[in-house]
Design a protein around this motif. Structure first.
Motif, PDB file in Angstrom:
ATOM      1  N   ALA A 385       0.833  -1.215   0.000  1.00 45.54           N
ATOM      2  CA  ALA A 385       0.000   0.000   0.000  1.00 45.54           C
ATOM      3  C   ALA A 385       0.861   1.256   0.000  1.00 45.54           C
ATOM      4  CB  ALA A 385      -0.926  -0.016   1.215  1.00 45.54           C
ATOM      5  N   ALA A 386       1.991   1.226   0.695  1.00 48.33           N
ATOM      6  CA  ALA A 386       2.873   2.395   0.752  1.00 48.33           C
ATOM      7  C   ALA A 386       3.589   2.628  -0.567  1.00 48.33           C
ATOM      8  CB  ALA A 386       3.894   2.223   1.881  1.00 48.33           C
ATOM      9  N   GLN A 387       3.936   1.551  -1.267  1.00 50.28           N
ATOM     10  CA  GLN A 387       4.708   1.679  -2.496  1.00 50.28           C
ATOM     11  C   GLN A 387       3.852   1.774  -3.752  1.00 50.28           C
ATOM     12  OE1 GLN A 387       7.243  -1.897  -1.628  1.00 50.28           O
ATOM     13  NE2 GLN A 387       8.916  -0.494  -2.090  1.00 50.28           N
ATOM     14  N   HIS A 388       2.619   1.269  -3.672  1.00 50.61           N
ATOM     15  CA  HIS A 388       1.721   1.276  -4.833  1.00 50.61           C
ATOM     16  C   HIS A 388       0.408   1.936  -4.416  1.00 50.61           C
ATOM     17  CE1 HIS A 388       4.275  -1.700  -7.026  1.00 50.61           C
ATOM     18  NE2 HIS A 388       4.556  -2.101  -5.802  1.00 50.61           N
ATOM     19  N   PRO A 389       0.354   3.252  -4.418  1.00 54.92           N
ATOM     20  CA  PRO A 389      -0.819   3.968  -3.891  1.00 54.92           C
ATOM     21  C   PRO A 389      -2.133   3.612  -4.585  1.00 54.92           C
ATOM     22  CG  PRO A 389       1.030   5.463  -4.225  1.00 54.92           C
ATOM     23  CD  PRO A 389       1.427   4.165  -4.845  1.00 54.92           C
ATOM     24  N   ALA A 390      -2.080   3.198  -5.848  1.00 54.16           N
ATOM     25  CA  ALA A 390      -3.308   2.905  -6.580  1.00 54.16           C
ATOM     26  C   ALA A 390      -3.643   1.419  -6.618  1.00 54.16           C
ATOM     27  CB  ALA A 390      -3.187   3.438  -8.015  1.00 54.16           C
ATOM     28  N   LEU A 391      -2.940   0.603  -5.834  1.00 54.16           N
ATOM     29  CA  LEU A 391      -3.152  -0.835  -5.892  1.00 54.16           C
ATOM     30  C   LEU A 391      -4.439  -1.251  -5.198  1.00 54.16           C
ATOM     31  CD1 LEU A 391      -2.135  -3.592  -6.736  1.00 54.16           C
ATOM     32  CD2 LEU A 391      -0.635  -3.619  -4.726  1.00 54.16           C
ATOM     33  N   PHE A 392      -4.691  -0.757  -3.980  1.00 56.52           N
ATOM     34  CA  PHE A 392      -5.911  -1.062  -3.226  1.00 56.52           C
ATOM     35  C   PHE A 392      -6.744   0.214  -3.071  1.00 56.52           C
ATOM     36  CE2 PHE A 392      -2.376  -3.391  -0.842  1.00 56.52           C
ATOM     37  CZ  PHE A 392      -2.418  -4.500  -1.663  1.00 56.52           C
ATOM     38  N   ASP A 393      -8.031   0.039  -2.793  1.00 58.97           N
ATOM     39  CA  ASP A 393      -8.832   1.219  -2.453  1.00 58.97           C
ATOM     40  C   ASP A 393      -9.009   1.359  -0.947  1.00 58.97           C
ATOM     41  OD1 ASP A 393     -10.735  -0.732  -1.842  1.00 58.97           O
ATOM     42  OD2 ASP A 393     -12.396   0.367  -2.757  1.00 58.97           O
ATOM     43  N   ARG A 394      -8.644   0.311  -0.207  1.00 55.98           N
ATOM     44  CA  ARG A 394      -8.687   0.329   1.258  1.00 55.98           C
ATOM     45  C   ARG A 394      -7.898  -0.874   1.763  1.00 55.98           C
ATOM     46  NH1 ARG A 394     -14.444   0.808   2.036  1.00 55.98           N
ATOM     47  NH2 ARG A 394     -14.274   1.694  -0.058  1.00 55.98           N
ATOM     48  N   LEU A 395      -7.470  -0.796   3.010  1.00 52.88           N
ATOM     49  CA  LEU A 395      -6.652  -1.871   3.577  1.00 52.88           C
ATOM     50  C   LEU A 395      -7.096  -2.155   5.003  1.00 52.88           C
ATOM     51  CD1 LEU A 395      -4.171  -3.761   3.813  1.00 52.88           C
ATOM     52  CD2 LEU A 395      -2.798  -1.735   4.341  1.00 52.88           C
ATOM     53  N   GLY A 396      -7.271  -3.436   5.306  1.00 49.55           N
ATOM     54  CA  GLY A 396      -7.554  -3.859   6.673  1.00 49.55           C
ATOM     55  C   GLY A 396      -6.459  -4.792   7.157  1.00 49.55           C
ATOM     56  N   GLY A 504       4.367   6.007   6.244  1.00 51.29           N
ATOM     57  CA  GLY A 504       3.724   7.320   6.169  1.00 51.29           C
ATOM     58  C   GLY A 504       3.287   7.686   4.764  1.00 51.29           C
ATOM     59  N   ASN A 505       3.730   6.919   3.768  1.00 47.95           N
ATOM     60  CA  ASN A 505       3.321   7.188   2.381  1.00 47.95           C
ATOM     61  C   ASN A 505       1.960   6.591   2.038  1.00 47.95           C
ATOM     62  OD1 ASN A 505       5.735   8.487   1.974  1.00 47.95           O
ATOM     63  ND2 ASN A 505       6.713   6.801   0.877  1.00 47.95           N
ATOM     64  N   ILE A 506       1.378   5.828   2.967  1.00 45.00           N
ATOM     65  CA  ILE A 506       0.071   5.221   2.689  1.00 45.00           C
ATOM     66  C   ILE A 506      -0.993   6.317   2.609  1.00 45.00           C
ATOM     67  CG2 ILE A 506      -1.720   3.678   3.594  1.00 45.00           C
ATOM     68  CD1 ILE A 506       0.497   1.988   4.829  1.00 45.00           C
ATOM     69  N   THR A 507      -1.786   6.281   1.530  1.00 46.35           N
ATOM     70  CA  THR A 507      -2.800   7.331   1.314  1.00 46.35           C
ATOM     71  C   THR A 507      -4.224   6.801   1.294  1.00 46.35           C
ATOM     72  OG1 THR A 507      -2.553   7.072  -1.087  1.00 46.35           O
ATOM     73  CG2 THR A 507      -1.173   8.737  -0.004  1.00 46.35           C
ATOM     74  N   ILE A 508      -4.417   5.504   1.459  1.00 50.39           N
ATOM     75  CA  ILE A 508      -5.760   4.933   1.421  1.00 50.39           C
ATOM     76  C   ILE A 508      -6.273   4.720   2.844  1.00 50.39           C
ATOM     77  CG2 ILE A 508      -5.426   3.779  -0.801  1.00 50.39           C
ATOM     78  CD1 ILE A 508      -4.859   1.182   0.732  1.00 50.39           C
ATOM     79  N   LEU A 557     -14.406  -7.569   8.328  1.00 49.34           N
ATOM     80  CA  LEU A 557     -14.577  -7.348   6.893  1.00 49.34           C
ATOM     81  C   LEU A 557     -15.729  -6.392   6.608  1.00 49.34           C
ATOM     82  CD1 LEU A 557     -14.057 -10.815   5.129  1.00 49.34           C
ATOM     83  CD2 LEU A 557     -12.578  -8.810   5.049  1.00 49.34           C
ATOM     84  N   SER A 558     -16.820  -6.551   7.343  1.00 46.48           N
ATOM     85  CA  SER A 558     -17.980  -5.676   7.128  1.00 46.48           C
ATOM     86  C   SER A 558     -17.616  -4.217   7.362  1.00 46.48           C
ATOM     87  CB  SER A 558     -19.136  -6.088   8.053  1.00 46.48           C
ATOM     88  OG  SER A 558     -19.582  -7.403   7.761  1.00 46.48           O
ATOM     89  N   GLU A 559     -16.904  -3.945   8.451  1.00 48.09           N
ATOM     90  CA  GLU A 559     -16.507  -2.565   8.728  1.00 48.09           C
ATOM     91  C   GLU A 559     -15.512  -2.052   7.697  1.00 48.09           C
ATOM     92  OE1 GLU A 559     -14.390   0.030  12.286  1.00 48.09           O
ATOM     93  OE2 GLU A 559     -15.797  -1.586  12.802  1.00 48.09           O
ATOM     94  N   LEU A 560     -14.577  -2.907   7.286  1.00 50.50           N
ATOM     95  CA  LEU A 560     -13.603  -2.495   6.281  1.00 50.50           C
ATOM     96  C   LEU A 560     -14.289  -2.086   4.984  1.00 50.50           C
ATOM     97  CD1 LEU A 560     -10.684  -2.305   5.137  1.00 50.50           C
ATOM     98  CD2 LEU A 560     -10.895  -4.741   4.547  1.00 50.50           C
ATOM     99  N   LEU A 561     -15.243  -2.880   4.533  1.00 49.25           N
ATOM    100  CA  LEU A 561     -15.883  -2.619   3.246  1.00 49.25           C
ATOM    101  C   LEU A 561     -16.862  -1.461   3.300  1.00 49.25           C
ATOM    102  CD1 LEU A 561     -16.408  -6.324   2.123  1.00 49.25           C
ATOM    103  CD2 LEU A 561     -14.607  -4.742   1.442  1.00 49.25           C
ATOM    104  N   GLU A 562     -17.195  -1.011   4.497  1.00 48.03           N
ATOM    105  CA  GLU A 562     -18.070   0.157   4.633  1.00 48.03           C
ATOM    106  C   GLU A 562     -17.302   1.457   4.790  1.00 48.03           C
ATOM    107  OE1 GLU A 562     -20.514  -0.806   7.945  1.00 48.03           O
ATOM    108  OE2 GLU A 562     -21.658  -2.356   6.878  1.00 48.03           O
ATOM    109  N   LEU A 563     -15.969   1.385   4.871  1.00 47.09           N
ATOM    110  CA  LEU A 563     -15.182   2.616   4.993  1.00 47.09           C
ATOM    111  C   LEU A 563     -15.390   3.501   3.775  1.00 47.09           C
ATOM    112  CD1 LEU A 563     -11.689   1.390   6.273  1.00 47.09           C
ATOM    113  CD2 LEU A 563     -13.453   2.540   7.588  1.00 47.09           C
ATOM    114  N   PRO A 564     -15.390   4.818   3.955  1.00 46.52           N
ATOM    115  CA  PRO A 564     -15.474   5.730   2.806  1.00 46.52           C
ATOM    116  C   PRO A 564     -14.287   5.495   1.883  1.00 46.52           C
ATOM    117  CG  PRO A 564     -15.808   6.912   4.877  1.00 46.52           C
ATOM    118  CD  PRO A 564     -15.337   5.538   5.234  1.00 46.52           C
TER     119      PRO A 564
END
Length: 570
Positions: A385-396, A504-508, A557-564
Motif C-alpha cells: 500500500a505504501a509503495q503502490h498507492p493505486a493498488l488497493f482502495d482500502r486496507l484492513g 507514512g506514504n500510505i494514502t488509502i 470485513l464488514s466494517e472495512l468494506l463500509e469505509l469511505p
C-alpha cells in the motif's frame, strides 16, 4: 564449557535430534543457558555461575547443535525418501524418473535405464532428457514449475504414442538428492503389465460397455484379431468399435489409445491422498515464477484480496464460504512465495510483494480491490500500500505483526521470547533450533500447539483446544508447506530487520484491529505500528489474542468494506 560439565545439555541436544517433538523443551534449556549476562561472572565472584556463557563456549554449543541437526536431517532424508518412493509405487513396471526443477534425472528405476536409452523419450549421458516431441517437453516443464498445479497430470504425445504420468511431490527439507525432487514421472507406452477393468474404462472415458470390453482386452493382449476372437465378435465389428473409441478419446492410433487408457488407469491407482479440496489457481509472473491463489465465495462478487498468517495456515476460509456468498464477496487468498505452489524466491523482502500483487490484479482484470491481511500477511500488505498507492482502495490489517522497532520483547509469549533471545545471542542458534523445530512441528504438530497454547490468553487456548479448528489449522499448514517448511525460518528472520518502507506514504483508508490480550504481538506493539500509518482507524479488542480471526473476521470485513473510499489520506 566442557563436554564433561554439560553432559545433560549435550545429551538433550542429541536426544531431541532423535525425537524432534521435544524441541520446545530444548529451546527452553538453551535459552536459560544463554540468558546469563556476560558480566555476571564477575558480579557473582565466580561461585554460582560458570564460564559457560563465553563466546568460545557458545561456539562449542553451536557445533553440537549443528551435528545434531545434520544427524536429524539425515534421518529426515531417509524417512522422506521412503515415503516418496512408497507413495509413488516405485515397483511399478513402467520406466520411472525422479526429476529436478531443471528436468534433470536425479534417479530412475532399472526399467528406465533399459527402455529410455533411445526413442521418443531418451536419457542423455549428462542425465538430461531429450524429447522428440517438443510440445510434450513444454507440457512437462509446466508440470515441474507447478504452473499446472500440484495434482497428478497425464501428458499425451500424439506424435510418438507415448504418455507421461507426472506426480509433483512435496518438497523435502532434508539434505541431498531427495530435496531436489520436484516430480516423479512414469513413461507409459502401449504395452503394459497392469490392465484397467472394463468398468473403470467405461466410467473414465464414457464409452459403451462393448467398447470398454474391447479396450480392456487390447490393453491386455494388444492384438485386435485375438481380442475379437476372445469376445466372440467379428474383426469388422471390433474395428468399428475401435474407431468409435478412438474418436471419443481423440486418439490417432491403437497404440496411443491403449497408452492413454493405461495412463488414466494408473492415475486412478496412483492418486495420492490430497491435503486440500479447494482449487489452487496459478499465474506465471514476468520473471517465470509461479504465483498461486485460492478463491472463495461469489465468483462474480466484489473482489477482496487477503493474505494469511505466518506459516500460511489461518484462517480456513471454507468456514466462511456461505457468508462470503451471502455478502456477494469474491475472496482471493494470495499465496506468498515459498508457500503452497508459489515459487520460492531467495532474499525476498516485505517490500517485494507489491509487484506480484499488481501482476495478479492485472491478470484477474480487477482494479483497486480491498485488501484484508491477517497476522504475517500484514507487513506485505502495508508495504504494498505504501509503495503502490493505486493498488488497493482500502486496507484492513487484523492482528498484524509489526516492525522490529515496535516489538515489546518483555511482553512476548514465552516461546517467541526464547526464540528472539537466541537470535540476539547468535543468529546461528536461532536457525539451528528453527530447523529442529520445523521437523518437530511436522512430526508432532498437536504437541507443539499444546505447548504454545500454555503461554497464550484464554481465547487463544480455546481456539487451539478446539479439535475442529486445530485440525483445520494442521491441515492448512501441511498444504501450505508443499515446498518445504524452511520458508518459516525465512519469514521469522525477515521480521528481525527493518521493513525499509515508509508507511507514512500510505494514502488509502486503513482499518487496524488488534487483540488486547495478544501474547505474541502486544497491544502496545500494535499501537506503535498504528502510529506510523496516517489516518488509521485503530481498534483494540478486549479479551482477544493472536487467533481472534475466527471470532471477529466477519465483523472486521464488514466494517472495512463500509469505509469511505477516500483517494487521499494525510
Amino acid at each position: 564449557m566442557s563436554d564433561t560439565d554439560n553432559d545433560e545439555l549435550i545429551g538433550q541436544i542429541y536426544e531431541t535430534a532423535l525425537s524432534p517433538g521435544d524441541w520446545v523443551d530444548l529451546v527452553d534449556t538453551i535459552t536459560g543457558w544463554t540468558d546469563v549476562p556476560a558480566d555476571a561472572l564477575s558480579e557473582s565472584g565466580g561461585t554460582e555461575i560458570d564460564t559457560q556463557r563465553t563466546p568460545a563456549d557458545v561456539e562449542i554449543l553451536i557445533n553440537h547443535l549443528d551435528r545434531a541437526v545434520r544427524s536429524s536431517a539425515y534421518m529426515h532424508a531417509l524417512e522422506d525418501r521412503t515415503r516418496i518412493l512408497n507413495d509413488m509405487y516405485n515397483q511399478m513396471p513402467w520406466p520411472m524418473l525422479m526429476l529436478d526443477e531443471q528436468m534433470g534425472v536425479l534417479e530412475c528405476n532399472p526399467v528406465a535405464e533399459q527402455v529410455l536409452s533411445s526413442g521418443p523419450v531418451e536419457i542423455l549421458p549428462d542425465r538430461s532428457l531429450h524429447f522428440s516431441d517438443r510440445e510434450l517437453r513444454q507440457s512437462l516443464k509446466r508440470v515441474i514449475s507447478l504452473e499446472a498445479g500440484r495434482e497428478t497430470q497425464l501428458l499425451n504425445s500424439r506424435q510418438d504414442s507415448v504418455s507421461l504420468l507426472c506426480l509433483p511431490v512435496e518438497k523435502s527439507d532434508a539434505p541431498g538428492t531427495i530435496s531436489q525432487v520436484r516430480t516423479i514421472v512414469w513413461v507409459l507406452a502401449g504395452q503394459s503389465m497392469v490392465t484397467p477393468s472394463p468398468d473403470m474404462l467405461r466410467s473414465v472415458f464414457h464409452i459403451t460397455h462393448a467398447e470398454a470390453r474391447l479396450l480392456h482386452l487390447l490393453c491386455k493382449v494388444g492384438n485386435l484379431t485375438q481380442s475379437a476372437e476372445l469376445l466372440n465378435i467379428s474383426v469388422h465389428t471390433a474395428r468399428t468399435q475401435l474407431k468409435s473409441t478412438m474418436s471419443k478419446l481423440n486418439a490417432s492410433s491403437q497404440v496411443q489409445l491403449v497408452s492413454q487408457a493405461m495412463g488414466h488407469a494408473l492415475v486412478q491407482a496412483a492418486r495420492l491422498p490430497q491435503v486440500q479440496q479447494e482449487r489452487e489457481f496459478t499465474l506465471n509472473l514476468p520473471d517465470d515464477r509461479v504465483l498461486s491463489w485460492y478463491e472463495y465465495g461469489d465468483p462474480g462478487g466484489r473482489p477482496v484480496l487477503t493474505l494469511d498468517n505466518l506459516g500460511g495456515a489461518v484462517p480456513d476460509h471454507t468456514m466462511f464460504e456461505a457468508w462470503y456468498r451471502e455478502k456477494g464477496l469474491r475472496m482471493i487468498m494470495i499465496v506468498r512465495p515459498g508457500y503452497g505452489i508459489s515459487t520460492y524466491k531467495a532474499n525476498f523482502e516485505f517490500r517485494d510483494f507489491g509487484d506480484d500483487i499488481q501482476a495478479l490484479c492485472n491478470h484477474l482484470k480487477i482494479q483497486r480491490p480491498a485488501m484484508a491481511a491477517y497476522c504475517g500477511g500484514g507487513p506485505y500488505a502495508l508495504c504494498a500500500a505504501a509503495q503502490h498507492p493505486a493498488l488497493f482502495d482500502r486496507l484492513g490489517i487484523l492482528a498484524s505483526t509489526v516492525p522490529i522497532e515496535h516489538f515489546e520483547l518483555d511482553k512476548l509469549d514465552r516461546l517467541h521470547k526464547m526464540f528472539l533471545r537466541l537470535f540476539r545471542r547468535d543468529p546461528r542458534l536461532f536457525v539451528l533450533m528453527g530447523r529442529l523445530g520445523l521437523r518437530g512441528v511436522q512430526h508432532a504438530p498437536e504437541k507443539y500447539f499444546a505447548k504454545l497454547a500454555k503461554s497464550l490468553c484464554e481465547h487463544d487456548q480455546a481456539v487451539l483446544g478446539n479439535p475442529d479448528l486445530l485440525g483445520r489449522l494442521i491441515k492448512s499448514m501441511r498444504r501450505s508447506h508443499f515446498q518445504g517448511a524452511k520458508i518459516l525460518i525465512d519469514e521469522y528472520l525477515r521480521l528481525q530487520f527493518p521493513w525499509k518502507v515508509p508507511l507514512g506514504n500510505i494514502t488509502i483508508p486503513v482499518l487496524h484491529w488488534h487483540g488486547e490480550d495478544d501474547r505474541i504481538i502486544s497491544i502496545g506493539s500494535a499501537r506503535g505500528l498504528a502510529s506510523d500509518i496516517p489516518g488509521v482507524r485503530f481498534r483494540s479488542v478486549p479479551g482477544m489474542g493472536r487467533f481472534m480471526i475466527y471470532a471477529v473476521w466477519e465483523e472486521f470485513l464488514s466494517e472495512l468494506l463500509e469505509l469511505p473510499a477516500e483517494t487521499q489520506r494525510r
